[in-house]
Design a protein around this motif. Structure first.
Motif, mmCIF file in Angstrom:
data_model
loop_
_atom_site.group_PDB
_atom_site.id
_atom_site.type_symbol
_atom_site.label_atom_id
_atom_site.label_comp_id
_atom_site.label_asym_id
_atom_site.label_seq_id
_atom_site.Cartn_x
_atom_site.Cartn_y
_atom_site.Cartn_z
ATOM 1 N N SER A 182 -3.238 -8.011 4.003
ATOM 2 C CA SER A 182 -3.080 -6.693 4.617
ATOM 3 C C SER A 182 -2.712 -5.621 3.607
ATOM 4 O O SER A 182 -2.783 -4.429 3.911
ATOM 5 C CB SER A 182 -1.999 -6.758 5.707
ATOM 6 O OG SER A 182 -2.309 -7.726 6.676
ATOM 7 N N ASN A 183 -2.280 -6.037 2.421
ATOM 8 C CA ASN A 183 -1.852 -5.093 1.382
ATOM 9 C C ASN A 183 -2.512 -5.451 0.057
ATOM 10 O O ASN A 183 -1.845 -5.937 -0.871
ATOM 11 C CB ASN A 183 -0.321 -5.128 1.230
ATOM 12 C CG ASN A 183 0.398 -4.688 2.482
ATOM 13 O OD1 ASN A 183 0.671 -3.515 2.678
ATOM 14 N ND2 ASN A 183 0.712 -5.639 3.354
ATOM 15 N N PRO A 184 -3.827 -5.211 -0.072
ATOM 16 C CA PRO A 184 -4.542 -5.588 -1.306
ATOM 17 C C PRO A 184 -3.986 -4.923 -2.554
ATOM 18 O O PRO A 184 -4.017 -5.502 -3.641
ATOM 19 C CB PRO A 184 -5.985 -5.147 -1.028
ATOM 20 C CG PRO A 184 -5.885 -4.152 0.086
ATOM 21 C CD PRO A 184 -4.727 -4.585 0.916
ATOM 22 N N GLY A 185 -3.459 -3.720 -2.424
ATOM 23 C CA GLY A 185 -2.870 -3.042 -3.582
ATOM 24 C C GLY A 185 -1.666 -3.774 -4.110
ATOM 25 O O GLY A 185 -1.434 -3.841 -5.321
ATOM 26 N N LEU A 186 -0.923 -4.352 -3.196
ATOM 27 C CA LEU A 186 0.255 -5.124 -3.579
ATOM 28 C C LEU A 186 -0.160 -6.445 -4.201
ATOM 29 O O LEU A 186 0.369 -6.857 -5.237
ATOM 30 C CB LEU A 186 1.124 -5.368 -2.344
ATOM 31 C CG LEU A 186 2.544 -5.888 -2.555
ATOM 32 C CD1 LEU A 186 3.337 -4.940 -3.428
ATOM 33 C CD2 LEU A 186 3.230 -6.074 -1.217
ATOM 34 N N SER A 187 -1.120 -7.101 -3.577
ATOM 35 C CA SER A 187 -1.595 -8.392 -4.076
ATOM 36 C C SER A 187 -2.144 -8.289 -5.494
ATOM 37 O O SER A 187 -1.923 -9.175 -6.330
ATOM 38 C CB SER A 187 -2.682 -8.937 -3.141
ATOM 39 O OG SER A 187 -3.175 -10.166 -3.603
ATOM 40 N N SER A 188 -2.840 -7.177 -5.784
ATOM 41 C CA SER A 188 -3.463 -7.015 -7.102
ATOM 42 C C SER A 188 -2.433 -6.832 -8.208
ATOM 43 O O SER A 188 -2.743 -7.013 -9.385
ATOM 44 C CB SER A 188 -4.415 -5.813 -7.084
ATOM 45 O OG SER A 188 -3.694 -4.603 -6.896
ATOM 46 N N ARG A 189 -1.225 -6.490 -7.838
ATOM 47 C CA ARG A 189 -0.174 -6.285 -8.837
ATOM 48 C C ARG A 189 0.639 -7.544 -9.104
ATOM 49 O O ARG A 189 1.514 -7.553 -9.956
ATOM 50 C CB ARG A 189 0.741 -5.137 -8.410
ATOM 51 C CG ARG A 189 0.080 -3.766 -8.542
ATOM 52 C CD ARG A 189 0.892 -2.684 -7.842
ATOM 53 N NE ARG A 189 0.336 -1.358 -8.091
ATOM 54 C CZ ARG A 189 -0.736 -0.852 -7.484
ATOM 55 N NH1 ARG A 189 -1.381 -1.589 -6.586
ATOM 56 N NH2 ARG A 189 -1.166 0.375 -7.754
ATOM 57 N N ILE A 190 0.371 -8.590 -8.343
ATOM 58 C CA ILE A 190 1.090 -9.858 -8.514
ATOM 59 C C ILE A 190 0.262 -10.784 -9.400
ATOM 60 O O ILE A 190 -0.787 -11.277 -8.995
ATOM 61 C CB ILE A 190 1.345 -10.547 -7.157
ATOM 62 C CG1 ILE A 190 2.083 -9.619 -6.200
ATOM 63 C CG2 ILE A 190 2.114 -11.845 -7.371
ATOM 64 C CD1 ILE A 190 3.482 -9.270 -6.633
#
Length: 289
Positions: A182-190
């Protein structure tokens, strides 16, 4: 490229990484894949530092992490060790770990979330921010929820202040996976996703003995058999929390041991009686929590 060299062992010795990794191995039972991954991350960061010292171009390693797994599997303990490693290698300035939940970040009314989140981030700067049960930040079914505001602020800091703060998002695996979807922007930073397995019965027994030894207690042979039986049954019950559930069971056993000894007052007590946890102290466990 010149032939300038560097002694890797000397660089390694300048830090306390070996000590930290050894403590990770000694203090935490099981978790073999987790320990292996932490060693890989530590090795990558050390080599990256050596490359920079020799003027070799290297990509900026992603340091934000995701810890997924059941409660009581050592996620916070590993987070503390990771903070020590990052500090020893100079990737964070202070080396502290700040643990928070949704309630620490999200406000209850308009204009409340931003200052709360920014205050937490300010305290965490120079160290590691550990957000437990991070998926609770996102509640798409509630239009009046302010968790998305906290996420937006968090995203900006994770991207723009990577040299000042490392974020670890933690929680159960399935809801965490949905959270990232639901939060691809967050996932891409992990950059580092680490899954913490549940402990086996044998590992939980070993953890139990370590916990008791720290408080100068020990299990009698019959008590050990009783505890193994208890752990097997408890693992099948709802809300099982691995080492946390075992600790609760041992706390109750110590209480029963004390009550048992208290009821026999008037007798001369030996050190052995004060130290031993008997089978009856374990077998009285009827409440699973």
């Amino acid at each position: 490229m010149n032939n300038t060299s560097i002694n890797l062992q000397e660089e390694y010795s300048k830090t306390e990484i070996a000590k930290i990794l050894n403590l990770l191995e000694d203090e935490l039972v099981g978790l073999t894949p987790v320990k292996s991954r932490i060693r890989e991350i530590a090795a990558l960061l050390l080599i990256d530092k050596v490359r920079k010292n020799l003027g070799i171009a290297s990509g900026n390693p992603g340091l934000h992490m995701s810890f997924t797994g059941s409660p009581g599997t050592g996620k916070t303990a590993v987070g503390l060790k990771m903070a020590d490693i990052l500090f020893q290698l100079g990737y964070i300035k202070k080396g502290h770990l700040l643990t928070v939940t949704r309630d620490d970040l999200v406000g209850q009314y308009i204009g409340h979330t931003a200052p709360k989140t920014k205050e937490v981030l300010k305290k965490a700067m120079g160290g590691v921010l550990f957000i437990d049960e991070a998926y609770y930040l996102y509640k798409p079914d509630n239009e009046r929820d302010y968790g998305s505001e906290a996420i937006e602020i968090l995203l900006q800091v994770m991207e723009n202040q990577r040299d000042d703060l490392v974020v670890i998002l933690a929680g159960y695996k399935v809801p965490m996976d949905k959270f990232y979807e639901s939060n691809p922007g967050l996932s891409s930073r992990i950059a580092n996703h680490i899954d913490f397995p549940d402990y086996s019965v044998e590992e939980l027994l070993q953890i139990s003995k370590m916990m008791l030894e720290e408080q100068q207690y020990q299990l009698t042979p019959d008590a050990e058999i009783a505890l193994i039986s208890y752990i097997k049954k408890r693992k099948e019950k709802p809300l099982f929390a691995n080492a946390r559930s075992v600790k609760n069971a041992l706390d109750r056993a110590r209480m029963r041991q004390a009550n048992r000894i208290f009821d026999s007052r008037g007798q001369v007590l030996t050190k052995k009686e004060l130290v031993n946890i008997e089978a009856e102290d374990i077998l009285q466990s009827t409440v699973f929590d």
